[in-house]
Design a protein around this motif. Structure first.
Motif, PDB file in Angstrom:
ATOM      1  N   HIS A  40       6.579  -5.896   0.200  1.00  0.00           N
ATOM      2  CA  HIS A  40       7.012  -6.792  -0.875  1.00  0.00           C
ATOM      3  C   HIS A  40       7.813  -6.024  -1.924  1.00  0.00           C
ATOM      4  O   HIS A  40       7.644  -4.820  -2.098  1.00  0.00           O
ATOM      5  CB  HIS A  40       5.800  -7.446  -1.541  1.00  0.00           C
ATOM      6  N   VAL A  41       8.653  -6.746  -2.644  1.00  0.00           N
ATOM      7  CA  VAL A  41       9.425  -6.154  -3.734  1.00  0.00           C
ATOM      8  C   VAL A  41       8.453  -5.722  -4.832  1.00  0.00           C
ATOM      9  O   VAL A  41       7.569  -6.482  -5.230  1.00  0.00           O
ATOM     10  CB  VAL A  41      10.453  -7.157  -4.302  1.00  0.00           C
ATOM     11  N   VAL A  42       8.625  -4.490  -5.326  1.00  0.00           N
ATOM     12  CA  VAL A  42       7.783  -3.936  -6.386  1.00  0.00           C
ATOM     13  C   VAL A  42       8.477  -4.136  -7.728  1.00  0.00           C
ATOM     14  O   VAL A  42       9.617  -3.716  -7.904  1.00  0.00           O
ATOM     15  CB  VAL A  42       7.516  -2.434  -6.164  1.00  0.00           C
ATOM     16  N   GLY A  43       7.799  -4.767  -8.658  1.00  0.00           N
ATOM     17  CA  GLY A  43       8.309  -4.902 -10.016  1.00  0.00           C
ATOM     18  C   GLY A  43       9.263  -6.055 -10.210  1.00  0.00           C
ATOM     19  O   GLY A  43       9.844  -6.582  -9.265  1.00  0.00           O
ATOM     20  N   THR A  44       9.416  -6.401 -11.491  1.00  0.00           N
ATOM     21  CA  THR A  44      10.331  -7.477 -11.862  1.00  0.00           C
ATOM     22  C   THR A  44      11.436  -6.982 -12.785  1.00  0.00           C
ATOM     23  O   THR A  44      12.404  -7.700 -13.015  1.00  0.00           O
ATOM     24  CB  THR A  44       9.570  -8.625 -12.554  1.00  0.00           C
ATOM     25  N   THR A  45      11.282  -5.762 -13.316  1.00  0.00           N
ATOM     26  CA  THR A  45      12.298  -5.218 -14.214  1.00  0.00           C
ATOM     27  C   THR A  45      13.153  -4.196 -13.471  1.00  0.00           C
ATOM     28  O   THR A  45      12.732  -3.645 -12.443  1.00  0.00           O
ATOM     29  CB  THR A  45      11.657  -4.527 -15.437  1.00  0.00           C
ATOM     30  N   ILE A  46      14.315  -3.915 -14.001  1.00  0.00           N
ATOM     31  CA  ILE A  46      15.190  -2.938 -13.363  1.00  0.00           C
ATOM     32  C   ILE A  46      14.543  -1.554 -13.346  1.00  0.00           C
ATOM     33  O   ILE A  46      14.698  -0.815 -12.370  1.00  0.00           O
ATOM     34  CB  ILE A  46      16.596  -2.895 -14.025  1.00  0.00           C
ATOM     35  N   LYS A  47      13.810  -1.192 -14.394  1.00  0.00           N
ATOM     36  CA  LYS A  47      13.173   0.128 -14.411  1.00  0.00           C
ATOM     37  C   LYS A  47      12.102   0.244 -13.322  1.00  0.00           C
ATOM     38  O   LYS A  47      12.035   1.252 -12.626  1.00  0.00           O
ATOM     39  CB  LYS A  47      12.585   0.432 -15.789  1.00  0.00           C
ATOM     40  N   GLU A  48      11.275  -0.776 -13.171  1.00  0.00           N
ATOM     41  CA  GLU A  48      10.246  -0.756 -12.128  1.00  0.00           C
ATOM     42  C   GLU A  48      10.875  -0.701 -10.740  1.00  0.00           C
ATOM     43  O   GLU A  48      10.452   0.081  -9.881  1.00  0.00           O
ATOM     44  CB  GLU A  48       9.358  -2.000 -12.219  1.00  0.00           C
ATOM     45  N   GLN A  49      11.879  -1.537 -10.530  1.00  0.00           N
ATOM     46  CA  GLN A  49      12.514  -1.581  -9.213  1.00  0.00           C
ATOM     47  C   GLN A  49      13.307  -0.307  -8.921  1.00  0.00           C
ATOM     48  O   GLN A  49      13.334   0.163  -7.787  1.00  0.00           O
ATOM     49  CB  GLN A  49      13.391  -2.825  -9.078  1.00  0.00           C
ATOM     50  N   THR A  50      13.925   0.275  -9.934  1.00  0.00           N
ATOM     51  CA  THR A  50      14.642   1.536  -9.742  1.00  0.00           C
ATOM     52  C   THR A  50      13.672   2.644  -9.365  1.00  0.00           C
ATOM     53  O   THR A  50      13.938   3.420  -8.436  1.00  0.00           O
ATOM     54  CB  THR A  50      15.428   1.923 -11.015  1.00  0.00           C
ATOM     55  N   PHE A  51      12.539   2.721 -10.043  1.00  0.00           N
ATOM     56  CA  PHE A  51      11.550   3.755  -9.734  1.00  0.00           C
ATOM     57  C   PHE A  51      11.102   3.650  -8.275  1.00  0.00           C
ATOM     58  O   PHE A  51      11.073   4.644  -7.545  1.00  0.00           O
ATOM     59  CB  PHE A  51      10.343   3.644 -10.672  1.00  0.00           C
ATOM     60  N   GLN A  52      10.779   2.432  -7.816  1.00  0.00           N
ATOM     61  CA  GLN A  52      10.321   2.258  -6.426  1.00  0.00           C
ATOM     62  C   GLN A  52      11.429   2.583  -5.428  1.00  0.00           C
ATOM     63  O   GLN A  52      11.184   3.214  -4.401  1.00  0.00           O
ATOM     64  CB  GLN A  52       9.806   0.835  -6.198  1.00  0.00           C
ATOM     65  N   THR A  53      12.641   2.170  -5.742  1.00  0.00           N
ATOM     66  CA  THR A  53      13.773   2.444  -4.851  1.00  0.00           C
ATOM     67  C   THR A  53      14.001   3.942  -4.716  1.00  0.00           C
ATOM     68  O   THR A  53      14.200   4.456  -3.608  1.00  0.00           O
ATOM     69  CB  THR A  53      15.040   1.745  -5.382  1.00  0.00           C
ATOM     70  N   LEU A  54      13.946   4.658  -5.825  1.00  0.00           N
ATOM     71  CA  LEU A  54      14.138   6.114  -5.781  1.00  0.00           C
ATOM     72  C   LEU A  54      12.955   6.810  -5.106  1.00  0.00           C
ATOM     73  O   LEU A  54      13.144   7.824  -4.420  1.00  0.00           O
ATOM     74  CB  LEU A  54      14.378   6.656  -7.188  1.00  0.00           C
ATOM     75  N   TYR A  55      11.755   6.270  -5.262  1.00  0.00           N
ATOM     76  CA  TYR A  55      10.597   6.797  -4.536  1.00  0.00           C
ATOM     77  C   TYR A  55      10.839   6.668  -3.030  1.00  0.00           C
ATOM     78  O   TYR A  55      10.595   7.601  -2.266  1.00  0.00           O
ATOM     79  CB  TYR A  55       9.316   6.061  -4.941  1.00  0.00           C
ATOM     80  N   ASN A  56      11.325   5.497  -2.601  1.00  0.00           N
ATOM     81  CA  ASN A  56      11.618   5.293  -1.181  1.00  0.00           C
ATOM     82  C   ASN A  56      12.690   6.264  -0.707  1.00  0.00           C
ATOM     83  O   ASN A  56      12.587   6.824   0.392  1.00  0.00           O
ATOM     84  CB  ASN A  56      12.038   3.849  -0.925  1.00  0.00           C
ATOM     85  N   LEU A  57      13.721   6.491  -1.525  1.00  0.00           N
ATOM     86  CA  LEU A  57      14.761   7.460  -1.182  1.00  0.00           C
ATOM     87  C   LEU A  57      14.146   8.847  -0.998  1.00  0.00           C
ATOM     88  O   LEU A  57      14.452   9.548  -0.031  1.00  0.00           O
ATOM     89  CB  LEU A  57      15.839   7.491  -2.270  1.00  0.00           C
ATOM     90  N   LYS A  58      13.274   9.247  -1.915  1.00  0.00           N
ATOM     91  CA  LYS A  58      12.624  10.557  -1.830  1.00  0.00           C
ATOM     92  C   LYS A  58      11.828  10.693  -0.535  1.00  0.00           C
ATOM     93  O   LYS A  58      11.845  11.742   0.116  1.00  0.00           O
ATOM     94  CB  LYS A  58      11.717  10.768  -3.044  1.00  0.00           C
ATOM     95  N   CYS A  59      11.137   9.641  -0.129  1.00  0.00           N
ATOM     96  CA  CYS A  59      10.373   9.671   1.125  1.00  0.00           C
ATOM     97  C   CYS A  59      11.285   9.869   2.335  1.00  0.00           C
ATOM     98  O   CYS A  59      10.944  10.611   3.259  1.00  0.00           O
ATOM     99  CB  CYS A  59       9.573   8.384   1.284  1.00  0.00           C
ATOM    100  N   VAL A  60      12.441   9.229   2.331  1.00  0.00           N
ATOM    101  CA  VAL A  60      13.393   9.396   3.427  1.00  0.00           C
ATOM    102  C   VAL A  60      13.949  10.821   3.420  1.00  0.00           C
ATOM    103  O   VAL A  60      14.062  11.456   4.474  1.00  0.00           O
ATOM    104  CB  VAL A  60      14.528   8.350   3.352  1.00  0.00           C
ATOM    105  N   LEU A  61      14.284  11.328   2.239  1.00  0.00           N
ATOM    106  CA  LEU A  61      14.748  12.717   2.142  1.00  0.00           C
ATOM    107  C   LEU A  61      13.697  13.669   2.717  1.00  0.00           C
ATOM    108  O   LEU A  61      14.022  14.561   3.510  1.00  0.00           O
ATOM    109  CB  LEU A  61      15.039  13.093   0.689  1.00  0.00           C
TER     110      LEU A  61
END
Length: 130
Positions: A40-61
């Motif tokens: 599911h999508v995490v968060g409703t604000t841009i800051k929350e969603q940005t944090f989760q998106t960058l976390y996912n990027l870090k996991c792929v890296l």
């Protein structure tokens, strides 16, 4: 070519890989703020969603044996450019002193109601720096 998928990041939802290595260049697929377990999508604000998106990027890296300092270019798509400052604040914290090239533009609509999506190109070769 080599293909990498991260068990720690959100599962891919189509016929693609999290990351493809071609030579010394790594192409990381579009990352969105999906929770790795629920999807599911995490968060409703841009800051929350940005944090989760960058976390996912870090996991792929991590899965590809890379780190943030290997990122050469990031493409960012925001549903609203009014979210630029909030996005940029979280992004700057995530990147620290590393400053890859970047594109950031308004995308209108992103799948699943996400406020942003980003992808990245990384490089890990013998010759780095200037």
């Amino acid at each position: 070519m080599e293909f990498f998928n991260s068990a720690e990041s959100a599962e891919v939802i189509g016929p693609y890989s999290h990351c493809v290595k071609a030579g010394d260049t790594y192409y990381i697929c579009g990352q969105v703020p999906f929770h790795p377990t629920s999807g599911h999508v995490v968060g409703t604000t841009i800051k929350e969603q940005t944090f989760q998106t960058l976390y996912n990027l870090k996991c792929v890296l991590d899965a590809a044996g890379l780190d943030i300092s290997d990122i050469a270019k990031v493409n960012v798509f925001l549903t609203s450019m009014e979210d630029f400052d909030g996005f940029n604040e979280v992004y700057a914290d995530f990147m620290g002193d590393h400053r890859p090239a970047r594109l950031c533009l308004g995308a209108g609509e992103i799948a699943h109601g996400c406020l942003l999506e980003l992808d990245a190109i990384a490089y890990k070769g013998k010759s780095r720096g200037m």
